[in-house]
Write a protein that holds these residues in place. Sequence first.
Motif, PDB file in Angstrom:
ATOM      1  N   GLN A   1       0.850  -1.194   0.000  1.00 27.81           N
ATOM      2  CA  GLN A   1       0.000   0.000   0.000  1.00 27.81           C
ATOM      3  C   GLN A   1       0.883   1.241   0.000  1.00 27.81           C
ATOM      4  O   GLN A   1       1.912   1.297   0.680  1.00 27.81           O
ATOM      5  CB  GLN A   1      -0.901  -0.008   1.238  1.00 27.81           C
ATOM      6  N   ALA A   2       0.468   2.232  -0.792  1.00 26.49           N
ATOM      7  CA  ALA A   2       1.156   3.520  -0.752  1.00 26.49           C
ATOM      8  C   ALA A   2       0.949   4.148   0.621  1.00 26.49           C
ATOM      9  O   ALA A   2      -0.148   4.089   1.183  1.00 26.49           O
ATOM     10  CB  ALA A   2       0.624   4.436  -1.843  1.00 26.49           C
ATOM     11  N   THR A   3       1.994   4.746   1.176  1.00 28.05           N
ATOM     12  CA  THR A   3       1.889   5.327   2.512  1.00 28.05           C
ATOM     13  C   THR A   3       1.007   6.569   2.524  1.00 28.05           C
ATOM     14  O   THR A   3       0.450   6.935   3.559  1.00 28.05           O
ATOM     15  CB  THR A   3       3.279   5.670   3.057  1.00 28.05           C
ATOM     16  N   THR A   4       0.877   7.222   1.384  1.00 27.30           N
ATOM     17  CA  THR A   4      -0.066   8.311   1.202  1.00 27.30           C
ATOM     18  C   THR A   4      -0.633   8.191  -0.202  1.00 27.30           C
ATOM     19  O   THR A   4       0.019   7.626  -1.090  1.00 27.30           O
ATOM     20  CB  THR A   4       0.589   9.697   1.387  1.00 27.30           C
ATOM     21  N   TYR A   5      -1.843   8.667  -0.415  1.00 27.07           N
ATOM     22  CA  TYR A   5      -2.453   8.587  -1.734  1.00 27.07           C
ATOM     23  C   TYR A   5      -2.300   9.898  -2.511  1.00 27.07           C
ATOM     24  O   TYR A   5      -2.817  10.021  -3.621  1.00 27.07           O
ATOM     25  CB  TYR A   5      -3.950   8.263  -1.620  1.00 27.07           C
ATOM     26  N   ARG A   6      -1.572  10.854  -1.919  1.00 33.14           N
ATOM     27  CA  ARG A   6      -1.379  12.134  -2.591  1.00 33.14           C
ATOM     28  C   ARG A   6       0.058  12.598  -2.449  1.00 33.14           C
ATOM     29  O   ARG A   6       0.635  12.562  -1.357  1.00 33.14           O
ATOM     30  CB  ARG A   6      -2.314  13.194  -2.022  1.00 33.14           C
ATOM     31  N   ASN A   7       0.635  13.041  -3.562  1.00 33.11           N
ATOM     32  CA  ASN A   7       1.949  13.671  -3.580  1.00 33.11           C
ATOM     33  C   ASN A   7       1.826  14.929  -4.430  1.00 33.11           C
ATOM     34  O   ASN A   7       1.910  14.879  -5.655  1.00 33.11           O
ATOM     35  CB  ASN A   7       2.997  12.718  -4.148  1.00 33.11           C
ATOM     36  N   GLY A   8       1.552  16.055  -3.771  1.00 28.78           N
ATOM     37  CA  GLY A   8       1.368  17.303  -4.509  1.00 28.78           C
ATOM     38  C   GLY A   8       0.134  17.252  -5.387  1.00 28.78           C
ATOM     39  O   GLY A   8      -0.987  17.079  -4.900  1.00 28.78           O
ATOM     40  N   ARG A   9       0.342  17.371  -6.691  1.00 26.35           N
ATOM     41  CA  ARG A   9      -0.763  17.357  -7.659  1.00 26.35           C
ATOM     42  C   ARG A   9      -0.978  15.977  -8.277  1.00 26.35           C
ATOM     43  O   ARG A   9      -1.687  15.843  -9.270  1.00 26.35           O
ATOM     44  CB  ARG A   9      -0.524  18.401  -8.751  1.00 26.35           C
ATOM     45  N   VAL A  10      -0.362  14.969  -7.696  1.00 28.34           N
ATOM     46  CA  VAL A  10      -0.506  13.595  -8.180  1.00 28.34           C
ATOM     47  C   VAL A  10      -1.203  12.765  -7.109  1.00 28.34           C
ATOM     48  O   VAL A  10      -0.818  12.801  -5.938  1.00 28.34           O
ATOM     49  CB  VAL A  10       0.858  12.978  -8.526  1.00 28.34           C
ATOM     50  N   LEU A  11      -2.224  12.021  -7.516  1.00 30.57           N
ATOM     51  CA  LEU A  11      -2.966  11.161  -6.597  1.00 30.57           C
ATOM     52  C   LEU A  11      -3.040   9.750  -7.162  1.00 30.57           C
ATOM     53  O   LEU A  11      -2.925   9.547  -8.379  1.00 30.57           O
ATOM     54  CB  LEU A  11      -4.379  11.702  -6.364  1.00 30.57           C
ATOM     55  N   LEU A  12      -3.241   8.777  -6.296  1.00 33.09           N
ATOM     56  CA  LEU A  12      -3.346   7.377  -6.695  1.00 33.09           C
ATOM     57  C   LEU A  12      -4.708   6.820  -6.290  1.00 33.09           C
ATOM     58  O   LEU A  12      -5.271   7.214  -5.271  1.00 33.09           O
ATOM     59  CB  LEU A  12      -2.254   6.536  -6.025  1.00 33.09           C
ATOM     60  N   ALA A  13      -5.206   5.876  -7.083  1.00 33.59           N
ATOM     61  CA  ALA A  13      -6.459   5.203  -6.758  1.00 33.59           C
ATOM     62  C   ALA A  13      -6.418   3.778  -7.289  1.00 33.59           C
ATOM     63  O   ALA A  13      -5.706   3.474  -8.251  1.00 33.59           O
ATOM     64  CB  ALA A  13      -7.648   5.954  -7.359  1.00 33.59           C
TER      65      ALA A  13
END
Length: 503
Positions: free
Chosen positions: A286-298
């Motif tokens: 699992q990604a430790t966060t789903y947001r890095n600045g203007r990039v998100l994961l789903a």
Amino acid sequence: MHDVIIAGAGPVGLFVAGELALAGCTVLVLEQDPDPTPQLKALPLGLRGLNAGSVETLYRRGLLEAVANASGVDPRRLGADREATEVPAPRDLSHFAGMTLDAADVDTATLDFRLPGPAMEGCMTSLEAVTAVLAAHSRDLGVEIVRGVPVTAVAQDDDHVLVTAGGQEYRGRYLVGCDGGRSAVRRLTGFDFTGTEPLFTGYVAQVTFADPDRLRLGFNLTDNGMYLRTPLEGHLGMMDFDGGAFDRSTPLTRTHLQTVLRRISGTDVTLEAVHLASSFTDRAMQATTYRNGRVLLAGDAAHIHSPLGGQGLNLGIGDAMNLGWKLAAAVRGTAPEGLLDTYTSERHPVGARILDWSRAQVATMKPGPNAPALRTLVHELMSTPDGTTHVYRRTSGLFHQYDLGGGHPLVGRSAPDFRLEDGTRLGHLLHHGHGVLLDFTADQALSKAARAWQGRIRYAAGPVRDSLGLAAVLVRPDGVVAWTGADPQAFEQTAARWFTTQG
């Protein structure tokens, strides 16, 4: 330039695209596969299960009937237009570690805050069916889909994201990575991806058996692993506890699959031909966060786990429903401070629980001298009314609760399908992706307070067939209850947390 670029035209990416377009955002979807209907998405290898939570989500966007029809399921079975006066009981349950449970053992009296509406169960579908419906829905809303363009580079600054795909550059205000478990977006933008390494290599294949009667239908746990044979012609699944050593290491030949199947099944079954095959593992990351600045994961870009229990697609749809309206508000400049960060704070714990649910099943299925005793004990516990109800609550997707800080037990949960006396249902009011304030007493002060959020929140007043003892309910665009009560000031304070009045 587009408002949002999405990498990945699977169900999760297309659902996010539809949510954004519904809110008026310009959306570009980039997909590396040039074929919109690859064989792995079609039956039998593309077989997937939609849980009750996903059925409810599709219903709330007016997509349930189309998905049901594409899946060969009678929409009436799922109750999209049910006139029932009682909450339906589930008729089917997800398995746990290959152990089937009796839906009749679910204690429906403990399933609080449910009202007649869509069925409290899911249905079988295929990736092909869901993808086709969501692609058509997105295109109808103006989403642009470009295929055959793998993402190879990503750069971002304070205002934009620059994506290189298929040798071309695309600029957007945000980028959402929905490009699967081996996500290029996740890798290129520096997300940490942590978890546990695999215990098995799994196989799914479409084959021709010379002697199919040698294999029992259903899940079959053995001293050497597990095999699954379904009524779908030639559909075969296997789990080989080799530590994930084989997965994608060499081509999947008929000889290899037959050798593994014979060892696991303890039979001399013969495979005449292998028409299509794929391998996977139970690697749980699992990604430790789903947001890095203007990039998100789903979806799988944010989390991967074994397919046991059929939670992967459903977890991704939940991500998409949670993210879409929040990202759209950020694009439009109408997001309250910190709104987009609640995507990670709300969805990451849900993903972590699903990963642990998957790990528990793998541990229960792992062969060994003590395994039969463990499985017997787990099955005995799961087969009790309390155990079966627990499995249902954990797998149906209807009972997640976000920590929204509310005092009422319904806050943070999926809203019941309240029905006004004129027949209008909450699910209908959510079709356009707006928040909804249901005022069961038509309170003038509350009505006046709601007008400040006109265009952000739909206001509906009047008596309902069953208010569950509530005076008013504020429902977010994703169908989650944000507030209940009667105090206009408390409503305004809560609304300001999720919506703004400007723009």
